[in-house]
Structures are given as structure tokens and as C-alpha cells.
Write a protein that holds these residues in place. Structure first.
Motif, PDB file in Angstrom:
ATOM      1  N   GLU A 125      49.030  29.833 -16.059  1.00  0.00           N
ATOM      2  CA  GLU A 125      48.490  31.103 -15.321  1.00  0.00           C
ATOM      3  C   GLU A 125      46.752  31.339 -16.658  1.00  0.00           C
ATOM      4  N   SER A 126      46.063  31.728 -15.577  1.00  0.00           N
ATOM      5  CA  SER A 126      44.749  33.125 -15.836  1.00  0.00           C
ATOM      6  C   SER A 126      44.612  34.245 -15.306  1.00  0.00           C
ATOM      7  N   TRP A 127      45.636  35.294 -15.999  1.00  0.00           N
ATOM      8  CA  TRP A 127      45.449  36.901 -15.337  1.00  0.00           C
ATOM      9  C   TRP A 127      44.033  37.590 -15.037  1.00  0.00           C
ATOM     10  N   GLU A 128      43.025  37.154 -14.144  1.00  0.00           N
ATOM     11  CA  GLU A 128      41.980  37.096 -13.974  1.00  0.00           C
ATOM     12  C   GLU A 128      41.536  39.182 -14.125  1.00  0.00           C
ATOM     13  N   ILE A 129      43.262  39.758 -13.702  1.00  0.00           N
ATOM     14  CA  ILE A 129      42.988  41.313 -13.278  1.00  0.00           C
ATOM     15  C   ILE A 129      44.483  42.024 -13.298  1.00  0.00           C
ATOM     16  N   SER A 130      44.123  42.575 -13.959  1.00  0.00           N
ATOM     17  CA  SER A 130      45.592  42.813 -14.231  1.00  0.00           C
ATOM     18  C   SER A 130      46.642  44.594 -14.761  1.00  0.00           C
ATOM     19  N   GLY A 131      46.345  45.061 -14.407  1.00  0.00           N
ATOM     20  CA  GLY A 131      46.860  46.954 -14.876  1.00  0.00           C
ATOM     21  C   GLY A 131      48.302  46.282 -14.952  1.00  0.00           C
ATOM     22  N   VAL A 132      49.092  45.445 -14.934  1.00  0.00           N
ATOM     23  CA  VAL A 132      50.840  45.004 -16.029  1.00  0.00           C
ATOM     24  C   VAL A 132      50.979  44.835 -16.925  1.00  0.00           C
ATOM     25  N   GLU A 133      51.860  46.287 -17.403  1.00  0.00           N
ATOM     26  CA  GLU A 133      52.174  46.757 -18.761  1.00  0.00           C
ATOM     27  C   GLU A 133      52.535  45.979 -19.913  1.00  0.00           C
ATOM     28  N   ASP A 134      52.073  46.380 -20.780  1.00  0.00           N
ATOM     29  CA  ASP A 134      51.844  44.350 -21.768  1.00  0.00           C
ATOM     30  C   ASP A 134      50.465  43.340 -21.550  1.00  0.00           C
ATOM     31  N   LEU A 153      39.716  53.182 -15.443  1.00  0.00           N
ATOM     32  CA  LEU A 153      40.723  54.049 -13.827  1.00  0.00           C
ATOM     33  C   LEU A 153      40.702  55.531 -14.100  1.00  0.00           C
ATOM     34  N   LYS A 154      41.534  55.633 -15.209  1.00  0.00           N
ATOM     35  CA  LYS A 154      41.828  56.894 -14.894  1.00  0.00           C
ATOM     36  C   LYS A 154      40.569  57.996 -16.126  1.00  0.00           C
ATOM     37  N   TYR A 196      43.003  55.772  -4.660  1.00  0.00           N
ATOM     38  CA  TYR A 196      43.747  56.861  -5.435  1.00  0.00           C
ATOM     39  C   TYR A 196      44.931  57.985  -5.946  1.00  0.00           C
ATOM     40  N   GLN A 197      44.915  57.988  -4.177  1.00  0.00           N
ATOM     41  CA  GLN A 197      45.544  59.338  -3.596  1.00  0.00           C
ATOM     42  C   GLN A 197      46.825  58.450  -4.065  1.00  0.00           C
ATOM     43  N   GLN A 206      47.850  54.126 -11.724  1.00  0.00           N
ATOM     44  CA  GLN A 206      47.967  52.382 -11.686  1.00  0.00           C
ATOM     45  C   GLN A 206      47.403  51.788 -10.870  1.00  0.00           C
ATOM     46  N   PHE A 207      46.687  50.154 -11.203  1.00  0.00           N
ATOM     47  CA  PHE A 207      45.873  49.390 -10.139  1.00  0.00           C
ATOM     48  C   PHE A 207      46.758  49.023  -9.601  1.00  0.00           C
ATOM     49  N   PRO A 208      46.419  48.758  -8.356  1.00  0.00           N
ATOM     50  CA  PRO A 208      48.012  48.532  -7.569  1.00  0.00           C
ATOM     51  C   PRO A 208      48.088  46.627  -7.168  1.00  0.00           C
ATOM     52  N   LEU A 209      46.843  46.143  -7.513  1.00  0.00           N
ATOM     53  CA  LEU A 209      46.768  44.794  -7.446  1.00  0.00           C
ATOM     54  C   LEU A 209      47.011  43.508  -8.485  1.00  0.00           C
ATOM     55  N   LEU A 210      46.993  42.345  -8.442  1.00  0.00           N
ATOM     56  CA  LEU A 210      47.207  41.377  -9.784  1.00  0.00           C
ATOM     57  C   LEU A 210      46.258  40.643  -9.498  1.00  0.00           C
ATOM     58  N   PHE A 211      45.066  40.004 -10.081  1.00  0.00           N
ATOM     59  CA  PHE A 211      44.545  38.369  -9.344  1.00  0.00           C
ATOM     60  C   PHE A 211      45.342  36.956 -10.716  1.00  0.00           C
ATOM     61  N   LYS A 212      45.002  35.940  -9.838  1.00  0.00           N
ATOM     62  CA  LYS A 212      45.459  35.106 -10.979  1.00  0.00           C
ATOM     63  C   LYS A 212      45.561  33.866 -10.404  1.00  0.00           C
ATOM     64  N   PHE A 213      45.004  32.495 -12.119  1.00  0.00           N
ATOM     65  CA  PHE A 213      44.324  31.825 -11.240  1.00  0.00           C
ATOM     66  C   PHE A 213      45.610  30.766 -11.904  1.00  0.00           C
ATOM     67  N   ILE A 214      46.510  29.554 -11.430  1.00  0.00           N
ATOM     68  CA  ILE A 214      47.004  29.010 -11.573  1.00  0.00           C
ATOM     69  C   ILE A 214      47.135  27.391 -11.667  1.00  0.00           C
TER      70      ILE A 214
END
Length: 325
Positions: A40-49, A68-69, A81-82, A87-95
Motif C-alpha cells: 500500500e501507498s498511503w497518499e493522503i492520510s490522517g490516520v493516527e501514527d 488542518l488545525k 470542518y463543522q 480530523q481529516f475525513p478521507l484516506l487515499f491509497k494505491f494498493i
């Protein structure tokens, strides 16, 4: 008081995840810099760690969470934002699946919140490349209830009831939470999903991990998450050149395909969120105000919500365009 630079199209350093089932297509086709089997290549991620870091422009080195903050609705849009705050709401990957992924299921928002204080996981797959006889597993091949499912699982016959689907390049699927699924060997795809890394593994083909240990199964957790009467199917869509063409929209994201054979100006004023472009073929130069950024196949870029338009300079490029409706 710190003066923040104006926002511009943002690239992020990919976060590469080595997996026992991963391959080398992300390195060979998309020129990701890594050794070993990268799944996996996590392209844009707000997942913890696994927080993405900006790779271009004046904000290079800052994290997605930091920007974002500090920029808030200017980055993601007032409505987003409201609802989601910092918390960034989406995660983008190539798998890249060299081998079959585990058979798994994800919880919905309610269950994920209750169990993990997390979002659920609605996801979309867009098939980029397939080898001969590549397949997906999506749901069951017949009507089945929980009792029957437990019987097949306990007898080691779970594969007998899984719905196997042959696939082709450019096929697309939306997977609702609660859907039993797996990516088959030889598949390269783009994945757009809610920000969540919660996976309940049901069956792993009796395969050890990279350390020679059997990976844990989550039988009981999965049982409470599976939705047995849920239908999922391949998405029918018809792309039109040089116009955003809808692939699918869900409560969490809208995905268009943008196939360009000439220069193009995309008006973003009516989109209420940020917009993300995943380049799936060709290359282009993107211009917003006075900022230029090249993007090529296998790269991803985030256009902040406050930018009103984006100019594409290209002879040939294709993108997945993603935003929150």
C-alpha cells in the motif's frame, strides 16, 4: 502572531506499507521509492501514527494535521470542518496485491464508534491494472444467514460461499461497511475510503506473515459487523472526455473520472469541500493562481477548498477526482 502563507495545491510524501501479500508494481509503475514487497501507498492520510507530510511548496515538512488545525475551513471547506473538525475525513491509497489479501470486513460508523471511537469504513475501489484471471471477492455467492456462515467458517469451508468476481481495468466498486471482501492476486487499484484503519480479518489463506507467524483472525468481532443481506455490485459509468464524469457518490465522498486530451480549466467554486486528484494515467501541469505543480501517473494532489479553479495543461492525462458532497 505567525503569518501563514497562502494555500496552494498540496502534494504529500507517500507512506509506503510493506505487506506479506504486497508486490513491486508501486515501485515499477508509479516510481515509489521502496524496497521489499510494498502492498500500500498511503497518499493522503490522517490516520493516527500514519499522518501525511507535505512534500511541496512553502508548507513542505508540515503535517496534514498541522495544516488542518491552522487553516481549518480554508483547507477542507466550511461544511466539512463543522462536521469533522481537525480530523481529516478521507484516506487515499494505491494498493498492489501480488497475492490474495485476507478475507475481511469493516464495521459501520455506529459499530466503529462504539468499539474503537473511530469512523467506519465505506470504500471505493478503482481497478488500475490486472493480470490474467485477476478477481475480487465481494459478498457471498448465495443467500446466507449468520448460523450458516458460522458453520462454513468452523468447517474450514468459508471459501465455498464467497462471491468471486472477474475484473478488468477501469472497473469500479463501492464497498459498504459490513461487506465481506478481498482483493485478489495480480490487482493494482486506487482506494478511496473513510479515515479508518479498522479491519476484521476472517480468513487469511493459512498464510504466515513476514515474520513467519500466523496473522490474528478477528472471528467474533467480524461476526458482529457482517451484514448478510447487503448487496454490492460493480458500478456502471460512462466517462466523457474533457469533462468530469460521475463514477459514484456516497454519503462520504463523490468520485468522478476526468479524462483529458487537451488543456482544461476546472471550476471548483460549487464544490463544498477540498478536492483530491489521483493521477491514474499520463501527466499534467496544474496551475492555481501563480503556483505551478506537475503531477504524473501514481501521484496524488489535494486542492484546498478556498481555491476557486484549477488549470490543467496536458495532452493526455486521466484522474480520479474526489470531494465530499
Amino acid at each position: 502572531m505567525i503569518t501563514l502563507p497562502p494555500l496552494y495545491p498540496l502534494k504529500f510524501s507517500p507512506i509506503l506499507k510493506e505487506k506479506v501479500w504486497g508486490g513491486n508494481k508501486l515501485q515499477k509503475l508509479f516510481h515509489k521509492t521502496a524496497k521489499g514487497y510494498v502492498g500500500e501507498s498511503w497518499e493522503i492520510s490522517g490516520v493516527e501514527d500514519s499522518i501525511s507530510e507535505i512534500a511541496n511548496g512553502p508548507l513542505k515538512g508540515h503535517t496534514l494535521n498541522w495544516i488542518l488545525k491552522n487553516y481549518k475551513e480554508k483547507l477542507v471547506g466550511e461544511k466539512v470542518y463543522q462536521e469533522f473538525g481537525n480530523q481529516f475525513p478521507l484516506l487515499f491509497k494505491f494498493i498492489d496485491a501480488r497475492e490474495d489479501l485476507s478475507v475481511q470486513v469493516h464495521p459501520d460508523d455506529f459499530l466503529a464508534k462504539e468499539r474503537h471511537n473511530s469512523f467506519g469504513k465505506t470504500e471505493m475501489w478503482y481497478i488500475l491494472n490486472v493480470e490474467n484471471d485477476s478477481k475480487l471477492i465481494v459478498g457471498f455467492n448465495k443467500e446466507i444467514n449468520q448460523k450458516q456462515y458460522v458453520h462454513y467458517l468452523s468447517e474450514g469451508k468459508i471459501t465455498e460461499i464467497l462471491n468471486t468476481i472477474p475484473i478488468n481495468k477501469d472497473d469500479a466498486f463501492v464497498l459498504k461497511p459490513g461487506t465481506v471482501h478481498a482483493i485478489g492476486a495480480g490487482v493494482l487499484l486506487a482506494e478511496i475510503q473513510q479515515t479508518s484503519d479498522i479491519t476484521y480479518r476472517i480468513y487469511d489463506w493459512d498464510r504466515p506473515d513476514t515474520n513467519g507467524q500466523m496473522r490474528a483472525l478477528h472471528t467474533d468481532l467480524a461476526l458482529g459487523a457482517i451484514k448478510f443481506n447487503q448487496s454490492n455490485s460493480k458500478i456502471a459509468y460512462s466517462p466523457v472526455k474533457n469533462l468530469p464524469s460521475l463514477i459514484s457518490t456516497t454519503d462520504f465522498f463523490t468520485v468522478n473520472k476526468l479524462v483529458l486530451s487537451k488543456n482544461y480549466i476546472r471550476n471548483l467554486k460549487d464544490i463544498p469541500s477540498f478536492t483530491v486528484y489521483m493521477c491514474i494515467e499520463g501527466n499534467a501541469v496544474l496551475k492555481s493562481d501563480d503556483f505551478l505543480e506537475e503531477i504524473k501517473m501514481g501521484e496524488t494532489i489535494l486542492i484546498p477548498a478556498q481555491l476557486p479553479e484549477l488549470k490543467f495543461s496536458t495532452n493526455s492525462a486521466s484522474f480520479l477526482e474526489v470531494y465530499i458532497p
